[in-house]
Design a protein around this motif. Sequence first.
Motif, PDB file in Angstrom:
ATOM      1  N   SER A 267       1.413   6.790   6.674  1.00 57.38           N
ATOM      2  CA  SER A 267       1.895   6.063   8.391  1.00 57.38           C
ATOM      3  C   SER A 267       3.004   6.403   8.725  1.00 57.38           C
ATOM      4  O   SER A 267       3.392   6.592   9.749  1.00 57.38           O
ATOM      5  CB  SER A 267       1.759   4.261   8.063  1.00 57.38           C
ATOM      6  OG  SER A 267       1.999   3.701   7.470  1.00 57.38           O
TER       7      SER A 267
ATOM      8  N   GLY B 175      -0.688   3.974   1.689  1.00 55.56           N
ATOM      9  CA  GLY B 175      -0.585   3.650   3.086  1.00 55.56           C
ATOM     10  C   GLY B 175       0.853   4.358   4.020  1.00 55.56           C
ATOM     11  O   GLY B 175       1.114   4.576   5.139  1.00 55.56           O
TER      12      GLY B 175
ATOM     13  N   ASP C 196       0.781  -1.125   0.066  1.00 54.90           N
ATOM     14  CA  ASP C 196      -0.124  -0.133  -0.035  1.00 54.90           C
ATOM     15  C   ASP C 196       1.027   1.325  -0.030  1.00 54.90           C
ATOM     16  O   ASP C 196       0.942   1.780   0.878  1.00 54.90           O
ATOM     17  CB  ASP C 196      -0.766  -0.036   1.159  1.00 54.90           C
ATOM     18  CG  ASP C 196      -2.022   0.970   1.209  1.00 54.90           C
ATOM     19  OD1 ASP C 196      -1.910   2.197   0.652  1.00 54.90           O
ATOM     20  OD2 ASP C 196      -2.550   1.323   2.550  1.00 54.90           O
TER      21      ASP C 196
END
Length: 334
Positions: free
Chosen positions: A326, A322, A319
Amino acid sequence: MNRIPVTALTGFLGAGKTTLLNRILREQHGRRYAVIVNEYGELGIDGGLVVGAEDEVVELNNGCVCCKVRGDLIRVVSGLIKRKGGFDGILIEMSGLADPAPVVQTFFFDDAIRQRTRLDSVICVADALHLQARLADSREAAEQLAQADTVLLNKTDLVDATGLASVEAAIRGFNPTAELLHSVRCAVPLAALLDRGAFDLKRLHLDSSPDNANEPPRDERPFRHISVSLGRHSHGIDCVSLHVEKPLERSRFLSWLQQLVVEQGQDLLRAKGIVDLAGSDRRFVFQGVHMTMDTDFDRPWGVDEVRDSRLVFIGRNLDRRGLRESIGHCKTDS
């Protein structure tokens, strides 16, 4: 006690692994190697050297040893490291259809073997003429390439300059961090392949991210993200590189890395990183294969060295957005 370096040799069927091993087994190089062939069937070193019995060991006249594994790799390696005289290195040839990860993980998980050996590198022998076709139709060929630290591009005499440039681009698409060597009939100095220390955290090196002329000024972009697009024949393998210019808070980052391994470890083919942790004057380094992650504090940051974090992940179903978002939460608040 000096630990014996172990080199894992991978590559799809017909790439030239046996040719390379023949050179090592026949050459009077003055070094003593143990060569393990980790596959079923008759040993393909050459027609005059066939190991018949399971785990049989053959002594060669140049001081090397050759054996075939049909069962427990741990048992065979344990037996080899107990042999008198020792070895300058152990080479393991894997099946042309095998994922190298289980062999690699053996040298991390078994404590007894880890005390006596050290994983040195993963070498992928690639066929310059047929590699792109294999990448298009074989998941295994893609995995072998993605997990390598060194790619020996063999049979380069069978392609022209345009074809060579094309296959090099394909290799870089799957694994931009591996060192790329060219050869004809695997004629390359052994020093270029062995004792590379690719899994030695103290020797871990990652190139700086490429220049991006259209990006905002340095102080306006907290981190940079590069993704390599691999096309429709990638078998879902991506390379995601993250560049974070602010220090990372230690507990947040370690939790982030642990969560990544737990949730996506089965899809992580390789992972490497040099990290600037807030409050530490030493580089934090890591690298891993699937669920195996080796971490340590490395040398101190140099006085004139740019302190930043560079992380590379190669795997399936990553991802990208992501990961970018993150890891941003791991930065220090200041």
